[in-house]
Enzyme design. Structure first.
Site, short mmCIF file in Angstrom:
data_model
loop_
_atom_site.label_atom_id
_atom_site.label_comp_id
_atom_site.label_asym_id
_atom_site.label_seq_id
_atom_site.Cartn_x
_atom_site.Cartn_y
_atom_site.Cartn_z
N TYR A 1 0.83 -1.21 0.00
CA TYR A 1 0.00 0.00 0.00
C TYR A 1 0.86 1.26 0.00
O TYR A 1 0.43 2.31 -0.47
CB TYR A 1 -0.97 0.00 1.19
N GLU B 1 -8.47 -7.73 4.53
CA GLU B 1 -7.62 -8.74 3.85
C GLU B 1 -6.94 -9.65 4.89
O GLU B 1 -6.84 -10.86 4.68
CB GLU B 1 -6.60 -8.04 2.94
N GLN C 1 -8.90 -14.63 -12.33
CA GLN C 1 -9.81 -15.29 -11.40
C GLN C 1 -10.74 -16.23 -12.17
O GLN C 1 -11.18 -15.88 -13.28
CB GLN C 1 -10.68 -14.26 -10.65
N GLY D 1 -24.14 -16.99 -20.64
CA GLY D 1 -22.82 -17.38 -21.12
C GLY D 1 -22.00 -18.06 -20.04
O GLY D 1 -22.51 -18.88 -19.26
N GLY E 1 -21.06 -16.96 -17.35
CA GLY E 1 -21.57 -16.63 -16.01
C GLY E 1 -22.25 -17.81 -15.35
O GLY E 1 -22.62 -17.76 -14.17
C1 LIG Z 1 -14.49 -12.98 -9.94
C2 LIG Z 1 -14.23 -13.47 -11.33
C3 LIG Z 1 -14.63 -14.74 -11.70
C4 LIG Z 1 -14.40 -15.19 -13.01
N1 LIG Z 1 -14.81 -16.46 -13.35
C5 LIG Z 1 -14.60 -16.91 -14.61
C6 LIG Z 1 -15.02 -18.23 -14.99
O1 LIG Z 1 -15.57 -19.00 -14.19
N2 LIG Z 1 -14.76 -18.63 -16.26
C7 LIG Z 1 -14.14 -17.80 -17.18
O2 LIG Z 1 -13.93 -18.24 -18.32
N3 LIG Z 1 -13.76 -16.55 -16.85
C8 LIG Z 1 -13.95 -16.10 -15.58
N4 LIG Z 1 -13.52 -14.83 -15.24
C9 LIG Z 1 -12.79 -14.02 -16.24
C10 LIG Z 1 -11.30 -14.39 -16.19
O3 LIG Z 1 -10.74 -14.00 -14.96
C11 LIG Z 1 -10.49 -13.68 -17.28
O4 LIG Z 1 -10.76 -12.31 -17.23
C12 LIG Z 1 -10.78 -14.23 -18.65
O5 LIG Z 1 -10.43 -15.61 -18.71
C13 LIG Z 1 -9.98 -13.45 -19.72
O6 LIG Z 1 -8.63 -13.51 -19.38
P1 LIG Z 1 -7.51 -13.60 -20.52
O7 LIG Z 1 -6.19 -13.54 -19.87
O8 LIG Z 1 -7.80 -14.77 -21.39
O9 LIG Z 1 -7.79 -12.32 -21.35
P2 LIG Z 1 -6.95 -10.95 -21.27
O10 LIG Z 1 -5.66 -11.13 -21.96
O11 LIG Z 1 -6.95 -10.49 -19.86
O12 LIG Z 1 -7.88 -10.03 -22.12
C14 LIG Z 1 -9.15 -9.61 -21.60
C15 LIG Z 1 -9.85 -8.75 -22.61
O13 LIG Z 1 -9.08 -7.58 -22.84
C16 LIG Z 1 -8.88 -7.42 -24.21
N5 LIG Z 1 -7.60 -6.77 -24.50
C17 LIG Z 1 -6.36 -7.29 -24.30
N6 LIG Z 1 -5.43 -6.43 -24.76
C18 LIG Z 1 -6.12 -5.37 -25.24
C19 LIG Z 1 -5.75 -4.17 -25.86
N7 LIG Z 1 -4.48 -3.87 -26.10
N8 LIG Z 1 -6.73 -3.30 -26.23
C20 LIG Z 1 -8.02 -3.58 -26.02
N9 LIG Z 1 -8.44 -4.71 -25.46
C21 LIG Z 1 -7.50 -5.58 -25.08
C22 LIG Z 1 -8.89 -8.85 -24.77
O14 LIG Z 1 -9.21 -8.89 -26.14
C23 LIG Z 1 -10.00 -9.46 -23.96
O15 LIG Z 1 -11.26 -9.18 -24.51
C24 LIG Z 1 -13.75 -14.36 -13.94
C25 LIG Z 1 -13.33 -13.07 -13.57
C26 LIG Z 1 -13.57 -12.63 -12.27
C27 LIG Z 1 -13.10 -11.25 -11.90
C1 HEM Z 2 -6.28 2.14 -1.16
C2 HEM Z 2 -5.61 1.49 -2.10
C3 HEM Z 2 -6.26 0.62 -3.15
C4 HEM Z 2 -7.48 0.76 -3.74
C5 HEM Z 2 -8.54 1.80 -3.50
C6 HEM Z 2 -7.60 -0.34 -4.70
C7 HEM Z 2 -8.72 -0.55 -5.48
C8 HEM Z 2 -8.88 -1.63 -6.33
C9 HEM Z 2 -10.07 -1.91 -7.09
C10 HEM Z 2 -11.33 -1.05 -7.10
C11 HEM Z 2 -9.85 -3.05 -7.77
C12 HEM Z 2 -10.84 -3.74 -8.73
C13 HEM Z 2 -11.69 -4.71 -7.92
C14 HEM Z 2 -12.69 -5.44 -8.79
O1 HEM Z 2 -13.76 -4.94 -9.02
O2 HEM Z 2 -12.38 -6.53 -9.24
C15 HEM Z 2 -8.52 -3.51 -7.46
C16 HEM Z 2 -7.91 -4.62 -8.01
C17 HEM Z 2 -6.56 -4.86 -7.92
N1 HEM Z 2 -5.68 -4.25 -7.06
FE1 HEM Z 2 -6.07 -2.73 -5.81
N2 HEM Z 2 -6.46 -1.08 -4.67
C18 HEM Z 2 -5.61 -0.53 -3.75
C19 HEM Z 2 -4.35 -1.00 -3.42
C20 HEM Z 2 -3.67 -1.98 -4.11
C21 HEM Z 2 -2.31 -2.37 -3.86
C22 HEM Z 2 -1.44 -1.82 -2.73
C23 HEM Z 2 -1.98 -3.31 -4.80
C24 HEM Z 2 -0.63 -3.99 -5.01
C25 HEM Z 2 0.44 -3.33 -5.38
C26 HEM Z 2 -3.16 -3.54 -5.60
C27 HEM Z 2 -3.24 -4.43 -6.65
C28 HEM Z 2 -4.42 -4.76 -7.30
C29 HEM Z 2 -4.50 -5.75 -8.35
C30 HEM Z 2 -3.33 -6.56 -8.93
C31 HEM Z 2 -5.83 -5.82 -8.73
C32 HEM Z 2 -6.44 -6.69 -9.84
C33 HEM Z 2 -6.16 -5.97 -11.13
C34 HEM Z 2 -6.91 -6.49 -12.31
O3 HEM Z 2 -7.55 -7.55 -12.22
O4 HEM Z 2 -6.86 -5.81 -13.32
N3 HEM Z 2 -4.15 -2.71 -5.17
N4 HEM Z 2 -7.95 -2.63 -6.58
#
Ligand SMILES: Cc1cc2nc3c(=O)[nH]c(=O)nc-3n(C[C@H](O)[C@H](O)[C@H](O)COP(=O)(O)OP(=O)(O)OC[C@H]3O[C@@H](n4cnc5c(N)ncnc54)[C@H](O)[C@@H]3O)c2cc1C
Ligand code: HEM
Length: 395
Positions: free
Chosen positions: A98, A140, A204, A272, A274
């Site tokens: 943080y 956390e 995730q 889908g 979901g």
């Molecule tokens: C709580 C939670 C639960 C989930 N559960 C599931 C599940 O059960 N099953 C499942 O299949 N998925 C699930 N997901 C989604 C999963 O985590 C991933 O986000 C998903 O698999 C896509 O990841 P990826 O690395 O393949 O795509 P990424 O590489 O992360 O790309 C994600 C999107 O961003 C776009 N993107 C990438 N680069 C660019 C760029 N330069 N410009 C514009 N767009 C871009 C890609 O085209 C794509 O559409 C879950 C997500 C969360 C947060």
């Molecule tokens: C007060 C401080 C912080 C706030 C308000 C914050 C807020 C958030 C929020 C809103 C999300 C998206 C949650 C969701 O909807 O899935 C997120 C994800 C995340 N945060 Fe933080 N965060 C903080 C601190 C940190 C710190 C200290 C780290 C580590 C260096 C961190 C790393 C991440 C990562 C890796 C994700 C997931 C990113 C992704 O999936 O794209 N965050 N945080």
């Protein structure tokens, strides 16, 4: 609680600081990743960074937290903090990180707002930041204690099933042969993989079931074909991961969990991919002989694209009082409807608790229809498969 002096300053500067948060967080991430490239390579989701969605989520959450502090000084926006803390806990974010975010975020604020950031303004917003950070750190810590501490565990893939052309289910057991903690249906794990360029990326995946004792299963949709680059981790899991391979998983986290007590009519709505948390919920209800009414709603492109369809139907058939409503954009068989999910003709009992998972437009429509049918907004729970851009607006 925010000190009185800071509250007045935050109130006065919220429009300026809040309005600049989008640009600020863009600079913040750029500055942080320049100083610490390993954070982008091995912790943050670089797909979300490229698409800009994570920036929006972070900025939105800070503005929402500040707004909440001013309007309700004695309470915290618990739903929003809980969602972020679960995500952070699954990623293994450490309290000392943080300070890194703080350093780069405040450097970006100073850069974007310039002289408007007087020492007084900076101090007031620092107070907001640390109130939020410390609240997150505390939640956390508690979550980690419940799950036996942070960390990655190695799991061996013991089964791999192609559910549809685009979705594969992976069944896993701990590689160390040790015991497995229970998860709550609806929760997800973080999965960390090493990609071709050496980056360790984390995503995730909702647990779609626990097929055998000591096992976990998640189901992955391959992300491709919509004009943007192919999904990195889903593509890797589809193309490279086979039975016998080992993946790194977090424990289960997530606050979209099934509350089956006290018994109430339930509605599980998905579209889908979901379907994954809903399948775990339905399996749990079927295994525990849930006897209150359960309404299952699912929409998909076609029956062939409907992942876990057999599980959906088998679990629902075990429940004494279940109704299944299906919509397909094409090839709808008898008994299913053609088009998008539409609850107009679906009976929704008084006191229904609803769980939604799917694309945002789907969830928005279903939520509005449920509220129109008398379901209390507090009884509508949802999961977003990406940074939650809805949350800050609702809390
Ligand atoms: C709580 C939670 C639960 C989930 N559960 C599931 C599940 O059960 N099953 C499942 O299949 N998925 C699930 N997901 C989604 C999963 O985590 C991933 O986000 C998903 O698999 C896509 O990841 P990826 O690395 O393949 O795509 P990424 O590489 O992360 O790309 C994600 C999107 O961003 C776009 N993107 C990438 N680069 C660019 C760029 N330069 N410009 C514009 N767009 C871009 C890609 O085209 C794509 O559409 C879950 C997500 C969360 C947060
Ligand atoms: C007060 C401080 C912080 C706030 C308000 C914050 C807020 C958030 C929020 C809103 C999300 C998206 C949650 C969701 O909807 O899935 C997120 C994800 C995340 N945060 Fe933080 N965060 C903080 C601190 C940190 C710190 C200290 C780290 C580590 C260096 C961190 C790393 C991440 C990562 C890796 C994700 C997931 C990113 C992704 O999936 O794209 N965050 N945080």
């Amino acid at each position: 609680m925010l000190s009185e002096q800071s509250a007045a300053t935050v109130r006065a500067t919220l429009p300026a600081v809040g309005g600049a948060l989008g640009e600020t967080t863009e600079r913040f991430y750029a500055g942080m990743f320049e100083a610490r490239p390993e954070l982008l390579r091995d912790l943050f989701n670089r797909g979300n960074q490229a698409a800009g969605t994570q920036r929006e989520a972070l900025a939105g959450s800070i503005a929402a937290f500040a707004t909440h502090l001013l309007a309700h000084p004695d309470t915290r926006p618990d739903a929003m903090l809980g969602r972020i803390a679960h995500k952070h806990a699954s990623l293994g974010i450490a309290p000392e990180q943080y300070a890194i975010v703080h350093e780069h975020l405040f450097a970006a604020i100073a850069e974007v707002l310039g002289e408007a950031v007087t020492p007084e303004v900076a101090a007031a917003w620092e107070e907001v930041y640390w109130l939020m950070a410390n609240a997150l750190i505390a939640i956390e810590k508690r979550l980690h204690e419940e799950q036996g501490g942070p960390g990655w565990r190695k799991w061996e893939v013991v089964g791999r099933v192609a559910e549809t052309a685009d979705v594969v289910s992976l069944r896993l057991r701990p590689a160390d042969g040790g015991p497995v903690r229970d998860f709550r249906p609806g929760q997800y794990v973080s999965v960390r993989v090493t990609l071709g360029d050496g980056a360790r990326q984390i995503r995730q995946y909702s647990l779609s079931g626990a097929p055998g004792p000591g096992e976990r299963q998640f189901s992955v949709k391959r992300v491709h074909d919509d004009g943007t680059p192919e999904g990195e981790v889903s593509g890797h899991l589809h193309a490279r991961v086979r039975v016998g391979d080992v993946l790194e998983l977090s424990e289960a986290y997530g606050d979209l969990v099934l509350e089956a007590e006290p018994a109430a009519p339930l509605l599980l709505a998905s579209a889908g991919i979901g379907v994954t948390p809903m399948t775990a919920m339905l399996a749990h209800l079927a295994d525990h002989g849930y006897d209150a009414p359960v309404t299952v709603v699912h929409g998909d492109r076609s029956p062939a694209d409907h992942a876990l369809r057999a599980d959906h139907e088998t679990h629902a058939a075990k429940l004494p009082d279940a109704a299944v409503h299906l919509w397909y954009e094409q090839d709808a068989p008898a008994g299913a409807s053609t088009g998008y999910v539409d609850l107009t003709g679906v009976p929704v009992a008084a006191g229904t608790r609803a769980y939604l998972c799917g694309p945002l437009p789907f969830m928005r429509t279903v939520r509005e229809q449920l509220i129109g049918k008398g379901v209390a907004p507090a009884d509508i729970h949802y999961e977003v498969f990406g940074p939650d851009l809805w949350l800050a607006k609702q809390d």
